[in-house]
Design a protein around this motif. Structure first.
Motif, PDB file in Angstrom:
ATOM      1  N   LEU A  63      26.066 -52.708  25.374  1.00 24.67           N
ATOM      2  CA  LEU A  63      25.971 -51.701  26.431  1.00 24.67           C
ATOM      3  C   LEU A  63      25.415 -50.423  25.829  1.00 24.67           C
ATOM      4  CD1 LEU A  63      28.507 -50.843  29.210  1.00 24.67           C
ATOM      5  CD2 LEU A  63      27.621 -49.013  27.766  1.00 24.67           C
ATOM      6  N   VAL A  64      24.467 -49.818  26.508  1.00 19.94           N
ATOM      7  CA  VAL A  64      23.853 -48.579  26.018  1.00 19.94           C
ATOM      8  C   VAL A  64      24.020 -47.491  27.072  1.00 19.94           C
ATOM      9  CG1 VAL A  64      21.660 -47.469  25.463  1.00 19.94           C
ATOM     10  CG2 VAL A  64      22.211 -49.696  24.477  1.00 19.94           C
ATOM     11  N   GLY A  65      24.596 -46.369  26.652  1.00 22.67           N
ATOM     12  CA  GLY A  65      24.769 -45.222  27.531  1.00 22.67           C
ATOM     13  C   GLY A  65      24.004 -44.019  27.014  1.00 22.67           C
ATOM     14  N   LEU A  66      22.788 -43.857  27.506  1.00 19.48           N
ATOM     15  CA  LEU A  66      21.925 -42.757  27.074  1.00 19.48           C
ATOM     16  C   LEU A  66      21.685 -41.743  28.180  1.00 19.48           C
ATOM     17  CD1 LEU A  66      19.295 -45.066  25.375  1.00 19.48           C
ATOM     18  CD2 LEU A  66      20.661 -43.397  24.138  1.00 19.48           C
ATOM     19  N   SER A  67      22.128 -42.054  29.366  1.00 19.88           N
ATOM     20  CA  SER A  67      21.718 -41.349  30.576  1.00 19.88           C
ATOM     21  C   SER A  67      21.939 -39.841  30.515  1.00 19.88           C
ATOM     22  CB  SER A  67      22.476 -41.924  31.767  1.00 19.88           C
ATOM     23  OG  SER A  67      22.035 -41.354  32.968  1.00 19.88           O
ATOM     24  N   ARG A  68      20.835 -39.100  30.522  1.00 16.29           N
ATOM     25  CA  ARG A  68      20.808 -37.644  30.641  1.00 16.29           C
ATOM     26  C   ARG A  68      21.608 -36.934  29.548  1.00 16.29           C
ATOM     27  NH1 ARG A  68      18.671 -35.818  35.611  1.00 16.29           N
ATOM     28  NH2 ARG A  68      18.302 -37.465  37.133  1.00 16.29           N
ATOM     29  N   LYS A  69      21.775 -37.584  28.393  1.00 22.31           N
ATOM     30  CA  LYS A  69      22.578 -36.989  27.329  1.00 22.31           C
ATOM     31  C   LYS A  69      21.811 -35.911  26.561  1.00 22.31           C
ATOM     32  CE  LYS A  69      26.076 -40.512  26.687  1.00 22.31           C
ATOM     33  NZ  LYS A  69      26.710 -41.522  25.816  1.00 22.31           N
ATOM     34  N   SER A  70      22.568 -35.141  25.790  1.00 21.23           N
ATOM     35  CA  SER A  70      21.970 -33.990  25.103  1.00 21.23           C
ATOM     36  C   SER A  70      20.932 -34.408  24.073  1.00 21.23           C
ATOM     37  CB  SER A  70      23.058 -33.137  24.445  1.00 21.23           C
ATOM     38  OG  SER A  70      23.744 -33.865  23.438  1.00 21.23           O
ATOM     39  N   GLY A  91      43.147 -63.164  21.359  1.00 19.53           N
ATOM     40  CA  GLY A  91      42.709 -64.022  22.452  1.00 19.53           C
ATOM     41  C   GLY A  91      41.807 -63.347  23.477  1.00 19.53           C
ATOM     42  N   ILE A  92      41.261 -62.173  23.141  1.00 21.29           N
ATOM     43  CA  ILE A  92      40.318 -61.511  24.054  1.00 21.29           C
ATOM     44  C   ILE A  92      38.978 -62.233  23.961  1.00 21.29           C
ATOM     45  CG2 ILE A  92      39.147 -59.362  24.628  1.00 21.29           C
ATOM     46  CD1 ILE A  92      41.495 -57.867  23.357  1.00 21.29           C
ATOM     47  N   ILE A  93      38.491 -62.687  25.101  1.00 28.66           N
ATOM     48  CA  ILE A  93      37.305 -63.539  25.116  1.00 28.66           C
ATOM     49  C   ILE A  93      36.028 -62.746  25.397  1.00 28.66           C
ATOM     50  CG2 ILE A  93      36.176 -65.468  26.300  1.00 28.66           C
ATOM     51  CD1 ILE A  93      39.026 -66.552  26.871  1.00 28.66           C
ATOM     52  N   ASP A  94      36.030 -61.975  26.484  1.00 24.44           N
ATOM     53  CA  ASP A  94      34.804 -61.315  26.939  1.00 24.44           C
ATOM     54  C   ASP A  94      34.701 -59.907  26.374  1.00 24.44           C
ATOM     55  OD1 ASP A  94      33.985 -63.504  28.460  1.00 24.44           O
ATOM     56  OD2 ASP A  94      35.162 -62.870  30.189  1.00 24.44           O
ATOM     57  N   LEU A  95      33.892 -59.755  25.334  1.00 23.45           N
ATOM     58  CA  LEU A  95      33.726 -58.480  24.638  1.00 23.45           C
ATOM     59  C   LEU A  95      32.294 -57.971  24.781  1.00 23.45           C
ATOM     60  CD1 LEU A  95      35.600 -59.330  21.320  1.00 23.45           C
ATOM     61  CD2 LEU A  95      36.388 -57.746  23.085  1.00 23.45           C
ATOM     62  N   ILE A  96      32.167 -56.659  24.911  1.00 21.32           N
ATOM     63  CA  ILE A  96      30.879 -55.983  24.974  1.00 21.32           C
ATOM     64  C   ILE A  96      30.959 -54.800  24.011  1.00 21.32           C
ATOM     65  CG2 ILE A  96      29.299 -54.668  26.464  1.00 21.32           C
ATOM     66  CD1 ILE A  96      30.675 -56.252  28.844  1.00 21.32           C
ATOM     67  N   VAL A  97      29.904 -54.567  23.246  1.00 24.83           N
ATOM     68  CA  VAL A  97      29.918 -53.450  22.297  1.00 24.83           C
ATOM     69  C   VAL A  97      29.000 -52.330  22.777  1.00 24.83           C
ATOM     70  CG1 VAL A  97      30.518 -54.888  20.320  1.00 24.83           C
ATOM     71  CG2 VAL A  97      28.117 -54.455  20.827  1.00 24.83           C
ATOM     72  N   ASP A  98      29.439 -51.099  22.525  1.00 23.75           N
ATOM     73  CA  ASP A  98      28.690 -49.904  22.884  1.00 23.75           C
ATOM     74  C   ASP A  98      28.620 -49.019  21.643  1.00 23.75           C
ATOM     75  OD1 ASP A  98      27.806 -47.417  23.738  1.00 23.75           O
ATOM     76  OD2 ASP A  98      29.215 -47.245  25.401  1.00 23.75           O
ATOM     77  N   PRO A  99      27.413 -48.791  21.085  1.00 24.82           N
ATOM     78  CA  PRO A  99      27.294 -47.985  19.856  1.00 24.82           C
ATOM     79  C   PRO A  99      27.774 -46.554  19.998  1.00 24.82           C
ATOM     80  CG  PRO A  99      25.292 -49.246  20.260  1.00 24.82           C
ATOM     81  CD  PRO A  99      26.118 -49.361  21.496  1.00 24.82           C
ATOM     82  N   GLY A 100      27.913 -46.054  21.207  1.00 24.22           N
ATOM     83  CA  GLY A 100      28.495 -44.726  21.401  1.00 24.22           C
ATOM     84  C   GLY A 100      27.540 -43.570  21.144  1.00 24.22           C
ATOM     85  N   PHE A 101      26.388 -43.600  21.790  1.00 28.15           N
ATOM     86  CA  PHE A 101      25.441 -42.501  21.634  1.00 28.15           C
ATOM     87  C   PHE A 101      26.080 -41.189  22.099  1.00 28.15           C
ATOM     88  CE2 PHE A 101      22.706 -46.228  21.890  1.00 28.15           C
ATOM     89  CZ  PHE A 101      21.888 -46.020  20.785  1.00 28.15           C
ATOM     90  N   GLY A 102      26.018 -40.184  21.230  1.00 30.49           N
ATOM     91  CA  GLY A 102      26.566 -38.875  21.555  1.00 30.49           C
ATOM     92  C   GLY A 102      28.014 -38.682  21.158  1.00 30.49           C
ATOM     93  N   SER A 107      21.927 -55.203  26.824  1.00 33.82           N
ATOM     94  CA  SER A 107      22.305 -56.087  27.926  1.00 33.82           C
ATOM     95  C   SER A 107      22.710 -55.311  29.176  1.00 33.82           C
ATOM     96  CB  SER A 107      23.480 -56.981  27.513  1.00 33.82           C
ATOM     97  OG  SER A 107      23.176 -57.747  26.379  1.00 33.82           O
ATOM     98  N   ILE A 108      23.274 -54.129  28.981  1.00 36.36           N
ATOM     99  CA  ILE A 108      23.730 -53.301  30.098  1.00 36.36           C
ATOM    100  C   ILE A 108      23.273 -51.863  29.859  1.00 36.36           C
ATOM    101  CG2 ILE A 108      25.712 -52.431  31.409  1.00 36.36           C
ATOM    102  CD1 ILE A 108      27.298 -54.858  30.455  1.00 36.36           C
ATOM    103  N   LEU A 109      22.658 -51.273  30.873  1.00 37.19           N
ATOM    104  CA  LEU A 109      22.319 -49.858  30.850  1.00 37.19           C
ATOM    105  C   LEU A 109      23.341 -49.118  31.711  1.00 37.19           C
ATOM    106  CD1 LEU A 109      18.433 -49.946  31.388  1.00 37.19           C
ATOM    107  CD2 LEU A 109      19.668 -49.788  29.212  1.00 37.19           C
ATOM    108  N   ARG A 110      24.077 -48.199  31.112  1.00 35.66           N
ATOM    109  CA  ARG A 110      25.044 -47.388  31.857  1.00 35.66           C
ATOM    110  C   ARG A 110      24.349 -46.077  32.226  1.00 35.66           C
ATOM    111  NH1 ARG A 110      28.760 -43.304  30.864  1.00 35.66           N
ATOM    112  NH2 ARG A 110      30.718 -43.421  32.070  1.00 35.66           N
ATOM    113  N   VAL A 111      24.157 -45.852  33.535  1.00 37.03           N
ATOM    114  CA  VAL A 111      23.270 -44.774  33.966  1.00 37.03           C
ATOM    115  C   VAL A 111      23.793 -44.028  35.190  1.00 37.03           C
ATOM    116  CG1 VAL A 111      21.223 -45.984  33.088  1.00 37.03           C
ATOM    117  CG2 VAL A 111      21.904 -46.279  35.491  1.00 37.03           C
TER     118      VAL A 111
END
Length: 272
Positions: free
Chosen positions: A215-222, A178-189, A252-256
């Protein structure tokens, strides 16, 4: 695509920014920087003024080989920070970066809006059930192993296919509860080599078939600073370049760490 955060509908058909607030002493970029109430509130104010929709607060460092801390220590770090931010900025939509269901529950009950789980429930069998009960948005990231072991778990039959299959199973499990609001993050790094990170970014548009916000989290990664042969402190320009690519492929979302520059990326790409 919308998610419900504390009764407020956030439209993710337009890209948003999630600002990072690490309250750990050993984060790879800003570890130990936000260790006083003044520094924390100044940073939150700065990110909100620059346009962040969400503030992602993490008290457990997930960098490779990070020190493992107890659940109690994680709670002791994060709950006072949550209270501090909401006292000063009560409308803030706070995301909690945790893989522990008890920490997630405590934080949501104390005013957080969503949960960002690097393990998509793999490190705590009660996480999905807890999210279903709390009825909050949930970010599911792809990772193999733990932050302490992930760098040795980079074997895939077909990188993108394997990760898409991983998410299809996770989404089905979450929906069944019953979880409705889901966001996926490919997990860079996370459990990916430098080359695999670029392969994944190059095929990011394929994740749109999941029909969920990305969601994409690339900020300042190796993957950025090793390619440019500099370091995390000098990786802002590279971050901006890759965030632009991610937006063009459907993020949709930049995590920075740097909200102003990410907002400029969104504004310019939208103009296209």
């Amino acid at each position: 695509m919308t998610i419900n955060c504390k009764g407020k509908l956030i439209d993710l058909s337009t890209s948003h920014v999630m600002g990072i607030l690490n309250v750990t002493p050993d984060s790879f970029y800003d570890g130990g920087q936000f260790n006083t109430e003044k520094n924390i509130l100044n940073q939150v104010e700065k990110m909100l003024e620059e346009g962040a929709t969400f503030i992602d607060v993490g008290a457990y460092s997930s960098r490779p080989n990070a020190e493992h801390i107890s659940e109690e220590e994680e709670q002791n770090r994060i709950l006072p920070i949550l209270s501090l931010i909401l006292k000063e900025y009560p409308e803030t939509l706070i995301s909690i970066d945790t893989f522990r269901s008890n920490v997630a529950k405590q934080c949501i009950e104390n005013g957080a809006a969503l949960i960002n789980d690097i393990s998509a429930g793999n490190l705590d069998k009660n996480m999905f059930k807890t999210i279903a009960e709390l009825k909050v948005p949930y970010v599911m990231m792809h990772m193999k192993g733990t932050p302490q072991t992930m760098k040795d778990l980079t074997d895939y039959d077909n990188l993108t296919h394997d990760i898409l299959f991983y998410f299809s199973e996770k989404i089905a499990e979450a929906r069944s509860l019953g979880i409705i609001d889901l966001i996926v993050d490919p997990g860079f790094g996370f459990a990916k080599t430098l080359e695999q990170n670029y392969e994944l970014l190059g095929k990011l548009e394929l994740f749109n078939m999941l029909e969920l916000p990305i969601l994409v989290g690339l900020s300042r990664k190796s993957m950025i600073y090793k390619t440019l042969e500099n370091d995390a402190q000098l990786a802002l320009n590279g971050t901006t370049v890759l965030n632009t690519v991610a937006l063009q492929k459907g993020a949709s979302i930049l995590r920075v760490h740097d909200v102003k520059e990410a907002m400029e990326c969104i504004k310019l790409v939208k103009k296209l």
